[in-house]
Design an enzyme around this catalytic site. Structure first.
Site, mmCIF file in Angstrom:
data_model
loop_
_atom_site.group_PDB
_atom_site.id
_atom_site.type_symbol
_atom_site.label_atom_id
_atom_site.label_comp_id
_atom_site.label_asym_id
_atom_site.label_seq_id
_atom_site.Cartn_x
_atom_site.Cartn_y
_atom_site.Cartn_z
ATOM 1 N N CYS A 1 66.395 82.569 31.270
ATOM 2 C CA CYS A 1 67.226 82.406 30.070
ATOM 3 C C CYS A 1 67.412 83.734 29.355
ATOM 4 C CB CYS A 1 66.588 81.379 29.137
ATOM 5 S SG CYS A 1 65.018 81.936 28.428
ATOM 6 N N ALA B 1 64.206 85.226 28.096
ATOM 7 C CA ALA B 1 63.439 85.857 29.172
ATOM 8 C C ALA B 1 63.936 87.275 29.435
ATOM 9 C CB ALA B 1 63.524 85.022 30.446
ATOM 10 N N ARG C 1 55.204 89.266 34.500
ATOM 11 C CA ARG C 1 55.920 90.324 35.243
ATOM 12 C C ARG C 1 55.023 91.501 35.609
ATOM 13 N NH1 ARG C 1 61.120 91.479 35.702
ATOM 14 N NH2 ARG C 1 60.922 93.568 34.838
ATOM 15 N N HIS D 1 69.186 90.983 28.111
ATOM 16 C CA HIS D 1 69.156 92.438 28.300
ATOM 17 C C HIS D 1 70.106 93.099 27.309
ATOM 18 C CE1 HIS D 1 68.462 91.357 32.820
ATOM 19 N NE2 HIS D 1 67.344 91.226 32.127
#
Length: 532
Positions: free
Chosen positions: A51, A54, A85, A183
């Site tokens: 999403c 995220a 991660r 991002h």
């Protein structure tokens, strides 16, 4: 019937038409390898995408070690992005490191009904009492956007109350179509409120930013070691093992090296406009790719001593890994692989696999845009849809005091024409004829492609890792490296080759039977009776 049509054949006509646009037989099509990307997943299909939250918190912001990040939302959202991660960070003297923590406002049903701003303020009060961070970041999740909490007002209150930096990120999970939206949101706010505020003195003219490197498994450390050995100063890394001070000083570098294009290209372009720093697409995954990258960076700076030092380091690094690489290549040559990851990894790792004699037969992105597949030349022809327009695109002007250019206008123009800077050619140009490129690969398609193509190894993420392995195919996570790494540069290539060789040659696979080995591949009827 070819492989793609056999996969698509199970869909109804509407889904068939949609998904067909997301699949390309490389150089075996009538539309010049054009692919559909960065659009909504069909409802009901089990996608591997993440999403917006995220992408913002989990990918871009999460690795900043001294940023105290509060997830404003239910506890599950924060837990999802906590440590999964493996972006590593070292504790530096005088710099806080919060990566081992998970901070959340843990919204409950009453908070959804009556609002969560008071709870967010209380979380900040507790943070200041317990940790006294110099920077707090607030990341909102889906419910917060739906109920209308004003996290930006709370951030301003915190800055005034405690005289700290507090930045709010409206990265509700439902925004955009994938992690890519997050991002973008993270990039925007870092440009607005962080980059350009530092005053560290940079004395090395060979100064670079390393963008889109998140230090998964220590990749960033290995890349930085190599660059420093040649003579570069890494001013900042976005954002693996980075501190706020590093990011604040990134405007002083003379070149930005872009590793993951999708997650960080916004910052690369904005700081070029505002501060005059051009960017270069690089790849430190793979031996030959690393060599080409190092030579390209030296070529940009145009210094004979730096170029000579680059060749010395390349020769020495090659000598140290040659024996190991030859051994592992003898074990892996002729094997085949399928890759489905986000960012640029599905592209980058094809180079490393090629170094080892492994042929990539399928590759795709979770959240790539068309330019990651086809190259930046397609950007003018991409039509933004409603989902894309929901994500703010900011503009900047040259900073009159901090704008600086290392090269002359003539040299910059020449390098742009040669596509050395400000360009990314995309993945398809490096894929071989007859291979497959698939966007937003879903669970059903994953199983079908694996069944039909039968790769020796499948590189993907945790969501589909065990689907592949239960089918008797080794699966390696490239989001987190399955607790290994680093895989970057020369030494990382050996680590990768070792892990893949161990995985493929483990005797465990002799005990796993692929479903298609015990069930008929073809079925039909003859005279009304089912036959195989």
């Amino acid at each position: 019937m070819n492989v793609m049509n056999r996969v698509l054949d199970q869909y109804n006509s509407k889904v068939y038409k949609n998904r067909k646009e997301h699949m390309v037989g490389v150089n075996n099509n009538e539309n010049n390898n054009e692919i559909a990307a960065n659009v909504r997943t069909i409802p009901g299909i089990i996608s591997q995408r993440g999403c917006c939250y995220a992408g913002c918190k989990g990918v871009v912001l999460g690795p900043i070690k001294d940023a105290f990040i509060i997830t404003h939302g239910p506890i599950g959202c924060a837990f999802y992005s906590w440590g999964t991660r493996r972006h590593k960070a070292k504790k530096d003297e005088g710099v806080a490191n919060y990566l081992q923590y998970c901070f959340s406002t843990d919204l409950q049903e009453p908070d959804i009904v009556f609002g969560g701003e008071k709870k967010l303020k209380q979380a900040i009060v507790e943070a200041m009492e317990l940790f006294r961070p110099s920077t707090i970041m607030i990341c909102s999740t889906c419910p917060v956007g739906l109920i209308g909490d004003d996290i930006h007002a709370v951030a301003k209150w915190a800055e005034k109350e405690y005289e700290i930096k507090c930045i709010a990120f409206s990265c509700e999970g439902y925004k955009g179509v994938s992690q890519s939206a997050g991002h973008h949101i993270a990039n925007n706010q870092l440009v607005r409120y962080v980059i350009g505020e530092g005053d560290r003195k940079i004395t090395n003219k060979f100064s670079v930013n390393l963008l889109g490197e998140y230090n998964i498994g220590g990749d960033g450390w290995e890349t930085e070691r190599l660059l420093k050995r040649i003579g570069y100063e890494v001013v900042s890394t976005f954002t693996g093992n980075s501190s706020m001070d590093d990011l604040k000083n990134s405007h002083q570098a003379n070149l930005s090296l872009v590793q993951c294009h999708r997650s960080i290209n916004y910052i690369a372009e904005l700081i070029e406009t505002k501060y005059g720093i051009p960017w270069m697409k690089v790849n430190f995954i793979g031996v030959d790719a690393t060599i080409e990258t190092l030579r390209n960076v030296a070529r940009y700076f145009g210094d004979s001593e730096l170029t000579a030092r680059t060749e010395e380091v390349i020769a020495d690094e090659l000598d140290s890994i040659q024996e190991d690489m030859e051994y592992y290549k003898s074990k892996l040559k002729g094997k085949s692989a399928a890759i489905y990851v986000g960012g640029s990894r599905a592209h980058h790792y094809q180079f490393l696999l090629n170094d080892l004699g492994v042929h990539t037969i399928l590759a795709g992105y979770e959240f790539g845009h068309r330019e990651e597949y086809e190259g930046r030349e397609v950007i003018p022809f991409v039509k933004p849809d409603a989902d894309s327009k929901n994500i703010e695109s900011i503009t900047v002007e040259p900073d009159p005091e901090k704008y600086h250019v290392y090269l002359s206008e003539e040299d910059l123009k020449r390098l742009k024409e040669e596509k050395l800077i400000d360009y990314y050619g995309g993945m398809v140009k490096d894929m071989k004829d007859g291979t497959y490129m698939v966007d937003d690969l879903n669970h059903y398609e994953t199983e079908e492609f694996l069944k039909l193509l039968k790769p020796d190894i499948f590189f993907s993420g945790i969501k589909d890792k065990y689907v592949a392995q239960k089918s008797g195919i080794l699966s390696k996570q490239l989001h987190s490296y399955d607790y290994s790494g680093p895989y970057s540069c020369f030494r990382g290539a050996v680590n990768f080759a070792r892990d893949i060789t161990m995985g493929i040659y483990t005797p465990a696979w002799s005990y796993v039977k692929s479903p298609w080995k015990t069930a008929p591949v073809l079925s039909g009827s003859l005279g009304g009776e089912a036959v195989c």
